[in-house]
Write an enzyme that holds these catalytic residues in place. Structure first.
Site, PDB file in Angstrom:
ATOM      1  N   SER A 130       0.817  -1.208   0.000  1.00  0.00           N
ATOM      2  CA  SER A 130       0.000   0.000   0.000  1.00  0.00           C
ATOM      3  C   SER A 130       0.858   1.269   0.000  1.00  0.00           C
ATOM      4  O   SER A 130       1.662   1.465  -0.918  1.00  0.00           O
ATOM      5  CB  SER A 130      -0.945  -0.039   1.214  1.00  0.00           C
ATOM      6  OG  SER A 130      -1.932   0.942   1.114  1.00  0.00           O
ATOM      7  N   HIS A 153      -2.748  -1.055  -4.733  1.00  0.00           N
ATOM      8  CA  HIS A 153      -4.204  -0.956  -4.847  1.00  0.00           C
ATOM      9  C   HIS A 153      -4.628   0.505  -4.738  1.00  0.00           C
ATOM     10  O   HIS A 153      -3.852   1.350  -4.278  1.00  0.00           O
ATOM     11  CB  HIS A 153      -4.894  -1.813  -3.779  1.00  0.00           C
ATOM     12  CG  HIS A 153      -4.603  -1.380  -2.371  1.00  0.00           C
ATOM     13  ND1 HIS A 153      -5.129  -0.244  -1.805  1.00  0.00           N
ATOM     14  CD2 HIS A 153      -3.830  -1.933  -1.406  1.00  0.00           C
ATOM     15  CE1 HIS A 153      -4.719  -0.112  -0.571  1.00  0.00           C
ATOM     16  NE2 HIS A 153      -3.911  -1.127  -0.305  1.00  0.00           N
TER      17      HIS A 153
END
Length: 253
Positions: A130, A153
């Site tokens: 992330s 993501h």
């Protein structure tokens, strides 16, 4: 009477017991409890490389539950400033094993690392997921372990927020900040990074891609596959290169 005075002197010469309150208020003890180290950033006479660890979840403006393993960004930023100012420190090694966390806090750490004048090397051990991805690519040279992974993501929000178009525009702008930073500090293209970010079917309960060590290098996210030994070797090489560059012509060390 004389014998009693001698006993009193002996008692006074004994090593006093430090009260618990003084131990608690001792700055060295507090530093150990808060940062896991005795001083910031490196004691005199030790290595010329400052090692910084970013583990667990990156904590931002909100305090996370006590059972979470966290790295507080307000601890890292002063350490980076101290490392930049300390003439004894010639290079910074950043060890990453993080699940991600606060977007703005992660970007702040990444920007701090990217703006340092001293050589920096990041090593992803375990995972750099992330918002850990921008931190991983922010250094002068980035290394990832063969078994490590990086999850890419889209930005997510939790808690209460206003469900209006402006909220989604804000999220999109935040996401573009992450994309611009990663693509400007690595060899991956914006198109390929967004393709990995919005890929479906790769993750069970999320949209995105989990990139393994060798694949991260192939995509251009990271510079090489390796470990701590490779990172220190590369950092020492860059330190020596910086010394040679700053040395006046005609002089040798």
């Amino acid at each position: 009477m004389q014998e009693s005075n001698d006993k009193t002197k002996e008692t006074n010469n004994e090593t006093p017991i430090t009260p618990p309150e003084e131990i608690k208020n001792n700055p060295v003890v507090n530093t150990i409890q808060e940062l896991g180290t005795t001083s910031v950033p490196v004691p005199p006479g030790e290595s010329n490389i400052f090692c910084m660890t970013i583990i667990g979840q990156i904590e931002g403006h909100l305090i996370l539950p006590p059972q979470n393993k966290t790295t507080k960004y307000e601890h890292l930023i002063p350490q980076l400033v101290a490392a930049e100012q300390n003439p004894r420190i010639e290079g910074i090694l950043i060890i990453l094993n993080t699940v991600g966390g606060d977007v703005e806090a992660g970007l702040a750490i990444a920007e701090m690392i990217a703006s340092m004048t001293k050589p920096t090397v990041t090593v992803v051990i375990g995972g750099g997921h992330s918002i850990g991805v921008p931190i991983a690519v922010s250094s002068s040279y980035s290394i990832i372990a063969e078994s490590a992974t990086m999850t890419i993501h889209p930005i997510r929000m939790n808690g209460l927020f206003i469900g209006v178009p402006q909220t989604f525009e804000y999220m999109e702008k935040m996401q573009e900040r992450v994309v611009r930073f990663v693509t400007s500090h690595s060899r991956i293209t914006e198109e390929q990074f967004k393709q990995l970010m919005f890929k479906t079917g790769e993750l069970n309960r999320d949209i995105g891609t989990a990139v393994a060590g060798a694949d991260a290098v192939e995509y251009g996210l990271m510079d090489a596959v390796g470990g701590i030994g490779d990172a220190i070797k590369e950092l020492n090489r860059r330190i020596q290169e910086a010394k040679d560059t700053s040395m006046p012509k005609g002089l040798t060390q």
